[in-house]
Every structure is written in structure tokens, then in C-alpha cells.
Design a protein around this motif. Structure first.
Motif, PDB file in Angstrom:
ATOM      1  N   VAL A 243     -48.512 109.524  26.452  1.00 31.43           N
ATOM      2  CA  VAL A 243     -49.006 108.288  27.062  1.00 31.43           C
ATOM      3  C   VAL A 243     -49.195 108.503  28.552  1.00 31.43           C
ATOM      4  CG1 VAL A 243     -47.924 106.757  25.374  1.00 31.43           C
ATOM      5  CG2 VAL A 243     -46.649 107.434  27.418  1.00 31.43           C
ATOM      6  N   LYS A 244     -50.004 107.648  29.151  1.00 34.74           N
ATOM      7  CA  LYS A 244     -50.139 107.648  30.598  1.00 34.74           C
ATOM      8  C   LYS A 244     -48.981 106.853  31.179  1.00 34.74           C
ATOM      9  CE  LYS A 244     -53.256 106.253  34.327  1.00 34.74           C
ATOM     10  NZ  LYS A 244     -54.535 105.578  34.663  1.00 34.74           N
ATOM     11  N   PRO A 245     -48.225 107.415  32.129  1.00 33.17           N
ATOM     12  CA  PRO A 245     -47.060 106.701  32.661  1.00 33.17           C
ATOM     13  C   PRO A 245     -47.428 105.367  33.309  1.00 33.17           C
ATOM     14  CG  PRO A 245     -47.026 109.017  33.320  1.00 33.17           C
ATOM     15  CD  PRO A 245     -48.367 108.764  32.723  1.00 33.17           C
ATOM     16  N   VAL A 246     -46.608 104.365  33.048  1.00 34.37           N
ATOM     17  CA  VAL A 246     -46.736 103.071  33.705  1.00 34.37           C
ATOM     18  C   VAL A 246     -45.801 103.059  34.900  1.00 34.37           C
ATOM     19  CG1 VAL A 246     -46.388 100.581  33.472  1.00 34.37           C
ATOM     20  CG2 VAL A 246     -47.305 101.904  31.542  1.00 34.37           C
ATOM     21  N   PHE A 247     -46.338 102.835  36.087  1.00 36.24           N
ATOM     22  CA  PHE A 247     -45.532 102.809  37.309  1.00 36.24           C
ATOM     23  C   PHE A 247     -45.039 101.385  37.557  1.00 36.24           C
ATOM     24  CE2 PHE A 247     -47.223 106.935  37.763  1.00 36.24           C
ATOM     25  CZ  PHE A 247     -46.546 107.592  38.782  1.00 36.24           C
ATOM     26  N   ILE A 248     -43.742 101.246  37.675  1.00 35.97           N
ATOM     27  CA  ILE A 248     -43.110  99.933  37.842  1.00 35.97           C
ATOM     28  C   ILE A 248     -42.542  99.813  39.255  1.00 35.97           C
ATOM     29  CG2 ILE A 248     -41.246  98.417  37.047  1.00 35.97           C
ATOM     30  CD1 ILE A 248     -41.586  99.707  34.278  1.00 35.97           C
ATOM     31  N   ALA A 249     -43.059  98.830  39.985  1.00 33.75           N
ATOM     32  CA  ALA A 249     -42.610  98.635  41.357  1.00 33.75           C
ATOM     33  C   ALA A 249     -41.340  97.793  41.437  1.00 33.75           C
ATOM     34  CB  ALA A 249     -43.716  97.988  42.194  1.00 33.75           C
ATOM     35  N   LYS A 250     -41.241  96.783  40.552  1.00 28.97           N
ATOM     36  CA  LYS A 250     -40.069  95.916  40.551  1.00 28.97           C
ATOM     37  C   LYS A 250     -39.713  95.540  39.117  1.00 28.97           C
ATOM     38  CE  LYS A 250     -40.874  93.808  45.119  1.00 28.97           C
ATOM     39  NZ  LYS A 250     -41.069  92.540  45.875  1.00 28.97           N
ATOM     40  N   SER A 251     -38.439  95.240  38.912  1.00 27.69           N
ATOM     41  CA  SER A 251     -37.963  94.846  37.594  1.00 27.69           C
ATOM     42  C   SER A 251     -36.736  93.954  37.761  1.00 27.69           C
ATOM     43  CB  SER A 251     -37.618  96.083  36.755  1.00 27.69           C
ATOM     44  OG  SER A 251     -36.651  96.880  37.431  1.00 27.69           O
ATOM     45  N   ARG A 252     -36.306  93.337  36.673  1.00 29.51           N
ATOM     46  CA  ARG A 252     -35.132  92.472  36.724  1.00 29.51           C
ATOM     47  C   ARG A 252     -34.425  92.486  35.378  1.00 29.51           C
ATOM     48  NH1 ARG A 252     -35.417  87.348  34.455  1.00 29.51           N
ATOM     49  NH2 ARG A 252     -33.931  86.566  35.980  1.00 29.51           N
ATOM     50  N   TRP A 253     -33.182  92.001  35.378  1.00 23.54           N
ATOM     51  CA  TRP A 253     -32.420  91.878  34.141  1.00 23.54           C
ATOM     52  C   TRP A 253     -32.508  90.456  33.602  1.00 23.54           C
ATOM     53  CZ3 TRP A 253     -30.478  95.679  31.279  1.00 23.54           C
ATOM     54  CH2 TRP A 253     -30.241  96.922  31.886  1.00 23.54           C
ATOM     55  N   ILE A 254     -32.705  90.347  32.302  1.00 22.23           N
ATOM     56  CA  ILE A 254     -32.555  89.080  31.611  1.00 22.23           C
ATOM     57  C   ILE A 254     -31.122  89.043  31.089  1.00 22.23           C
ATOM     58  CG2 ILE A 254     -33.319  87.667  29.664  1.00 22.23           C
ATOM     59  CD1 ILE A 254     -36.034  89.092  29.848  1.00 22.23           C
ATOM     60  N   ARG A 255     -30.364  88.033  31.498  1.00 24.78           N
ATOM     61  CA  ARG A 255     -28.937  87.979  31.177  1.00 24.78           C
ATOM     62  C   ARG A 255     -28.629  86.892  30.148  1.00 24.78           C
ATOM     63  NH1 ARG A 255     -25.886  91.194  34.332  1.00 24.78           N
ATOM     64  NH2 ARG A 255     -26.985  92.173  36.105  1.00 24.78           N
ATOM     65  N   ALA A 256     -27.495  87.055  29.505  1.00 20.54           N
ATOM     66  CA  ALA A 256     -27.097  86.123  28.452  1.00 20.54           C
ATOM     67  C   ALA A 256     -26.660  84.790  29.043  1.00 20.54           C
ATOM     68  CB  ALA A 256     -25.964  86.728  27.636  1.00 20.54           C
ATOM     69  N   ASN A 257     -27.200  83.711  28.517  1.00 21.12           N
ATOM     70  CA  ASN A 257     -26.763  82.370  28.912  1.00 21.12           C
ATOM     71  C   ASN A 257     -25.526  81.916  28.139  1.00 21.12           C
ATOM     72  OD1 ASN A 257     -28.830  81.972  30.818  1.00 21.12           O
ATOM     73  ND2 ASN A 257     -30.258  81.311  29.218  1.00 21.12           N
ATOM     74  N   TYR A 258     -25.251  82.619  27.038  1.00 21.88           N
ATOM     75  CA  TYR A 258     -24.108  82.256  26.203  1.00 21.88           C
ATOM     76  C   TYR A 258     -23.406  83.524  25.732  1.00 21.88           C
ATOM     77  CZ  TYR A 258     -26.691  77.848  25.944  1.00 21.88           C
ATOM     78  OH  TYR A 258     -27.379  76.704  26.255  1.00 21.88           O
ATOM     79  N   SER A 259     -22.146  83.385  25.365  1.00 21.09           N
ATOM     80  CA  SER A 259     -21.411  84.465  24.719  1.00 21.09           C
ATOM     81  C   SER A 259     -21.625  84.377  23.210  1.00 21.09           C
ATOM     82  CB  SER A 259     -19.914  84.351  25.025  1.00 21.09           C
ATOM     83  OG  SER A 259     -19.670  84.391  26.410  1.00 21.09           O
ATOM     84  N   GLY A 260     -21.553  85.522  22.542  1.00 21.11           N
ATOM     85  CA  GLY A 260     -21.699  85.491  21.088  1.00 21.11           C
ATOM     86  C   GLY A 260     -22.125  86.831  20.527  1.00 21.11           C
ATOM     87  N   MET A 261     -22.626  86.795  19.311  1.00 22.79           N
ATOM     88  CA  MET A 261     -23.141  87.982  18.637  1.00 22.79           C
ATOM     89  C   MET A 261     -24.623  88.115  18.987  1.00 22.79           C
ATOM     90  SD  MET A 261     -21.285  87.186  14.987  1.00 22.79           S
ATOM     91  CE  MET A 261     -21.958  88.622  14.139  1.00 22.79           C
ATOM     92  N   PHE A 262     -25.011  89.313  19.422  1.00 24.12           N
ATOM     93  CA  PHE A 262     -26.367  89.491  19.953  1.00 24.12           C
ATOM     94  C   PHE A 262     -27.159  90.485  19.120  1.00 24.12           C
ATOM     95  CE2 PHE A 262     -29.112  92.134  22.754  1.00 24.12           C
ATOM     96  CZ  PHE A 262     -30.105  91.193  22.993  1.00 24.12           C
ATOM     97  N   LYS A 263     -28.436  90.137  18.947  1.00 21.69           N
ATOM     98  CA  LYS A 263     -29.360  91.053  18.280  1.00 21.69           C
ATOM     99  C   LYS A 263     -30.730  90.938  18.922  1.00 21.69           C
ATOM    100  CE  LYS A 263     -31.290  92.351  13.785  1.00 21.69           C
ATOM    101  NZ  LYS A 263     -31.350  92.027  12.334  1.00 21.69           N
ATOM    102  N   PRO A 307     -23.335  94.615  19.885  1.00 17.32           N
ATOM    103  CA  PRO A 307     -23.439  93.454  18.992  1.00 17.32           C
ATOM    104  C   PRO A 307     -22.719  92.216  19.529  1.00 17.32           C
ATOM    105  CG  PRO A 307     -21.812  94.997  18.159  1.00 17.32           C
ATOM    106  CD  PRO A 307     -22.455  95.666  19.337  1.00 17.32           C
ATOM    107  N   ILE A 308     -21.838  92.404  20.509  1.00 14.08           N
ATOM    108  CA  ILE A 308     -21.095  91.294  21.108  1.00 14.08           C
ATOM    109  C   ILE A 308     -21.393  91.242  22.601  1.00 14.08           C
ATOM    110  CG2 ILE A 308     -18.830  90.272  21.527  1.00 14.08           C
ATOM    111  CD1 ILE A 308     -19.559  90.374  18.586  1.00 14.08           C
ATOM    112  N   VAL A 309     -21.771  90.074  23.113  1.00 17.16           N
ATOM    113  CA  VAL A 309     -22.061  89.925  24.544  1.00 17.16           C
ATOM    114  C   VAL A 309     -21.335  88.688  25.070  1.00 17.16           C
ATOM    115  CG1 VAL A 309     -24.319  91.049  24.398  1.00 17.16           C
ATOM    116  CG2 VAL A 309     -24.159  88.563  24.131  1.00 17.16           C
ATOM    117  N   TYR A 310     -21.138  88.697  26.374  1.00 20.93           N
ATOM    118  CA  TYR A 310     -20.550  87.551  27.059  1.00 20.93           C
ATOM    119  C   TYR A 310     -21.576  86.946  28.005  1.00 20.93           C
ATOM    120  CZ  TYR A 310     -15.965  88.758  25.212  1.00 20.93           C
ATOM    121  OH  TYR A 310     -14.914  89.018  24.367  1.00 20.93           O
ATOM    122  N   GLN A 311     -21.362  85.697  28.311  1.00 18.42           N
ATOM    123  CA  GLN A 311     -22.249  84.998  29.245  1.00 18.42           C
ATOM    124  C   GLN A 311     -22.385  85.806  30.529  1.00 18.42           C
ATOM    125  OE1 GLN A 311     -20.925  81.051  30.145  1.00 18.42           O
ATOM    126  NE2 GLN A 311     -22.767  80.473  31.235  1.00 18.42           N
TER     127      GLN A 311
END
Length: 325
Positions: A243-263, A307-311
């Protein structure tokens, strides 16, 4: 790039002549059982002058995928240079590797103590040895890492922005993503840059895991970079980047709003639109189900596979600004 491969090379008190192959090691400390632990350094020198490359992995002891990349490079003879010198350190943090742990026995992260100290902590002494005994001889560094804490990284090269030579080499490497990221204080990459040693940092996969797609990307990327600098022997075929590389200038994390089992319900490398459902968090009792949405349009470059995440836990790493935007 300067060429230093015109005379005898002395590393860790050992002399390696042109055309020689040698495995040397350094020992910082013994185990508490008094068992000596050595860090092997594998050196291959061509008879012809050329640059000196350093290939490293295992700075974090549980990042096995990087170790596997260097193992394949060594076992197949890719490190036997056509010109110049290739130095491989497959397991920098041998102490962490023995325990499948990220840090040293003293709890310190080796990648946060560079350039190290001769009389400092155990991790700091390893960093000091690499900085003073090996890096002065090096012209270029390829450093292989994986994601930590159950977070799976898409194959990516990380470089600092504003260096056109880095941009070119990252394209040559051919990973799907190139991420501009600032150097972290006291990291190996930061020390290399301060010493004027160009470095490409490859990230892919997750800790305590070997992934064939990641290893293939890392090995093929190293082949292409070595070929780019005229160091690859003619009996190796240079694979084309998929593939042709995609250059990423900025990025961020999407974080859990709740604790629980994650998929996660989206695959790594995927491009998503803002508002797309990309995963869900549930409780063990079937009474709660929260759908995680993409905060913006972009590429998913990291997925939390726990499989388990916290807020507040990081779930997805998503690009926010591409270089072409």
C-alpha cells in the motif's frame, strides 16, 4: 550520510575488521542467583565501505514481535551487508524478556532513561552502555517496537516532522501508516536524534504476541531501506510495498465512557466516518450495552484488545489530521 566503514571497528573492547562477522556481548549485572546475563550484539561487516546500521528490538522486554523481526533478518542473512556494517541487538532488555515484562527488574522503563548513567539504575546502565559504546559508531538506526497493555498497533513508522530525509525513508519502508510524533524525553529515539543519528521507529502488533503480518511488514521494510542505501545483497528480492503509506499529522485516543466488557467491531487499519459504531461496552449481567462511536472521520491505527476496560481507558487510536488534509 557519513561513511565510517573504512577501518577497524572497535565496540565493547572488541575489534571487528572489514569482512568479519562477530558476536560480542555486554554484561551489566547478574541475576540474584549470580547467573550472568549477557546482551548479544551481532555484527556483520562487508569488505566494502559503506554506512553502519544499527537494528534494535526488545527495548521493552514483552515486545516479542520486534524480536521476531530481527530473528528473521538474522536467520535469513539479510544482515550480511553488501557494503558497510549491520549491527543487530535483538533483545536489548534481556531482563524484561526473561520475565515477559515491559520494564527492568527495578521497575524502570529503559526507553525513559536514555542516555543513561554509568552509576545509575540497572536500566540506566544499559542505556549508558548503548549510548557510549555503540551509538558513536552508528550512521542509521532501525528500532522495532509493538503496542503495550493489550493495545494492538497497526503497522506504522514514527518519525519527527520537518525532515524530508525521514519522509523519504519512511515511504521506502512501506508500512501502511507514517505517524509524525515528537520525541519523548529520555527515550532512545530522542537520544539518537540529539546525537545526529537518523532513526526510523517501527510499531506493530501487541505485547507478548507474534503476528505474521506485522513481522512480514517489519522484515520487508528493513529489506527496502537496506536496499535503498545499497546495503542489500543481490540474492535478496526486494518486495514491493502493498500500500501507499498514509501520513498522519495528528491523532487522538477515543476513551471509554463506562467500565465493562469491551469488544471492538471494527478492524485495525479501517477508515471510519464520524458517528460510526466501532465497538461496544457491556456488563456481565446483560442489562447494559453501550455503543462506542467514532469521534471523527479517520483511520483506526490502534485497538484495545483487552476484554475488560475501565472508564477512561484508551479504546481506539484514530487519525484526526492527514498530511494531505
Amino acid at each position: 550520510m557519513s561513511i565510517k566503514n573504512t577501518e577497524d571497528l572497535t565496540i565493547l573492547g572488541e575489534v571487528i575488521k572489514l569482512g568479519e562477522s562477530k558476536e560480542i556481548s555486554f554484561n551489566i549485572a547478574k541475576l540474584h542467583t549470580r547467573t550472568p546475563i549477557d546482551v548479544p550484539v551481532i555484527i556483520e561487516r562487508s569488505k566494502k565501505p559503506g554506512p553502519t546500521f544499527l537494528l534494535t528490538s526488545g527495548i521493552h522486554g514483552d515486545e516479542i514481535n520486534g524480536v521476531e523481526i530481527l530473528r528473521q533478518i538474522i536467520s535469513s542473512g539479510i544482515n550480511k551487508a553488501k557494503i558497510g556494517t549491520i549491527i543487530c541487538i535483538p533483545v536489548v532488555n534481556i531482563f524484561g524478556f526473561l520475565n515477559m515484562a515491559r520494564a527492568f527488574p527495578d521497575g524502570r522503563d529503559l526507553n525513559r532513561v536514555f542516555p543513561g548513567s554509568k552509576s545509575g539504575s540497572l536500566a540506566s546502565r544499559v542505556a549508558y552502555t548503548i549510548t557510549t559504546e555503540i551509538l558513536p559508531h552508528i550512521d542509521y538506526v532501525l528500532d522495532f517496537h509493538t503496542g503495550g497493555a493489550m493495545r494492538y498497533n497497526a503497522p506504522q513508522v514514527r518519525i519527527t516532522k520537518g525532515n524530508t530525509a525521514f519522509d523519504t525513508d519512511a515511504k521506502v519502508f512501506g508500512a501502511p501508516f507514517v505517524i509524525y510524533s515528537d520525541n519523548i524525553g529520555k527515550s532512545f529515539r530522542n537520544t539518537c536524534n540529539k546525537m545526529g543519528k537518523p532513526i526510523l521507529l517501527f510499531e506493530g502488533g501487541k505485547s507478548v504476541h507474534i503476528d505474521s503480518i506485522i513481522t512480514e511488514t517489519g522484515v520487508n521494510g528493513a529489506i527496502r531501506v537496506l536496499d535503498h542505501y545499497g546495503m542489500l545483497r543481490s540474492n535478496f528480492e526486494v518486495p514491493k510495498a502493498k500500500v501507499k503509506p498514509v501520513f498522519i499529522a495528528k491523532s487522538r485516543w477515543i476513551r471509554a465512557n463506562y467500565s465493562g466488557m469491551f469488544k471492538a467491531s471494527i478492524e485495525i487499519n479501517s477508515k471510519v466516518d464520524k458517528g460510526d459504531f466501532i465497538g461496544n461496552i457491556t456488563d456481565p449481567y446483560g442489562k447494559f450495552n453501550h455503543f462506542v462511536k467514532a469521534s471523527n472521520s479517520g483511520y483506526i491505527i490502534n485497538v484495545n484488545e483487552s476484554p475488560i476496560v475501565y472508564q477512561g481507558d484508551a479504546l481506539f487510536h484514530i487519525s484526526t489530521v492527514l498530511v494531505d488534509d
